[in-house]
Every structure is written in C-alpha cells, then in structure tokens.
Design a protein around this motif. Structure first.
Motif, PDB file in Angstrom:
ATOM      1  N   THR A 158       0.458  -1.731  -0.225  1.00 52.84           N
ATOM      2  CA  THR A 158       0.200  -0.095   0.158  1.00 52.84           C
ATOM      3  C   THR A 158       0.785   1.058  -0.175  1.00 52.84           C
ATOM      4  OG1 THR A 158      -0.225  -0.304   2.383  1.00 52.84           O
ATOM      5  CG2 THR A 158      -1.642  -1.168   1.061  1.00 52.84           C
ATOM      6  N   ARG A 163     -10.534   4.141  -0.566  1.00 51.03           N
ATOM      7  CA  ARG A 163     -10.091   2.286  -0.756  1.00 51.03           C
ATOM      8  C   ARG A 163     -11.189   2.194  -2.098  1.00 51.03           C
ATOM      9  NH1 ARG A 163      -7.843  -0.307   3.041  1.00 51.03           N
ATOM     10  NH2 ARG A 163      -6.213   1.088   3.141  1.00 51.03           N
ATOM     11  N   GLN A 197     -11.866   0.931  -5.479  1.00 51.75           N
ATOM     12  CA  GLN A 197     -11.302   0.248  -6.187  1.00 51.75           C
ATOM     13  C   GLN A 197     -12.957  -0.321  -7.087  1.00 51.75           C
ATOM     14  OE1 GLN A 197      -9.150  -2.493  -5.179  1.00 51.75           O
ATOM     15  NE2 GLN A 197     -10.064  -2.933  -7.322  1.00 51.75           N
TER      16      GLN A 197
END
Length: 94
Positions: free
Chosen positions: A2, A33, A37
C-alpha cells in the motif's frame, strides 16, 4: 504493497465522510479505498463488455460478408434475432 496519498477535500465533505464511516464502522480511508476499487472494477468490466461486443459485431460483419451482403451503414447487417443468436453463441448459451 500500500501507498499513502494526500487528498485535498472540502472540510464539510470530510466531516460528512467521517460520520458515514462511523455509521458503517469503518474509516474514511477504507471508504475512499473501496470507492476507488469499485470504480476501477467498473471501468475494467465496461472495457471487457465493449471488447466482447466488438467481437460479436465483427463476427456478425464476417457472417454478413460470407452470406454475400454488402456492409452498408444504412442497412442493418443482421436482424434482431440474428444478433441475439450471435450474443447467445458468444456466451456459450446456444
């Protein structure tokens, strides 16, 4: 692996995001996040579908040419039932 990023957003939006994250028992970081995604997955899915439809239309064009029909933008190469059959065949359902 990350990576950390810096994100500049309006303070009011950040406050609302914190409340939303708390209601979902997660963090603003996880919300962002997850959003990113989903967007990447959606874009990849759309690209995959566009590619699949391109193959279907290429096959329909080739089929029309094989049957001796000229490709003309004004005249449909296949009718609705033929296109449905091509899609179902492409998906292995026929």
């Amino acid at each position: 692996m990350t990576k950390n990023i810096t994100l500049a957003i309006d303070e009011d939006l950040l406050d609302k995001a914190r409340v939303l994250a708390a209601m979902r028992r997660t963090s603003v970081n996880e919300l962002v996040r997850g959003f990113l995604q989903r967007e990447v997955n959606r874009e990849a899915h759309q690209a995959s579908r566009a590619e699949a439809w391109g193959r279907v239309f290429d096959a329909a064009d080739a089929s029309a040419e094989a049957r001796g029909k000229e490709i003309d933008d004004q005249v449909p190469l296949v009718d609705r039932e033929e296109l449905y059959g091509e899609v179902m065949h492409e998906r292995g359902l026929l």
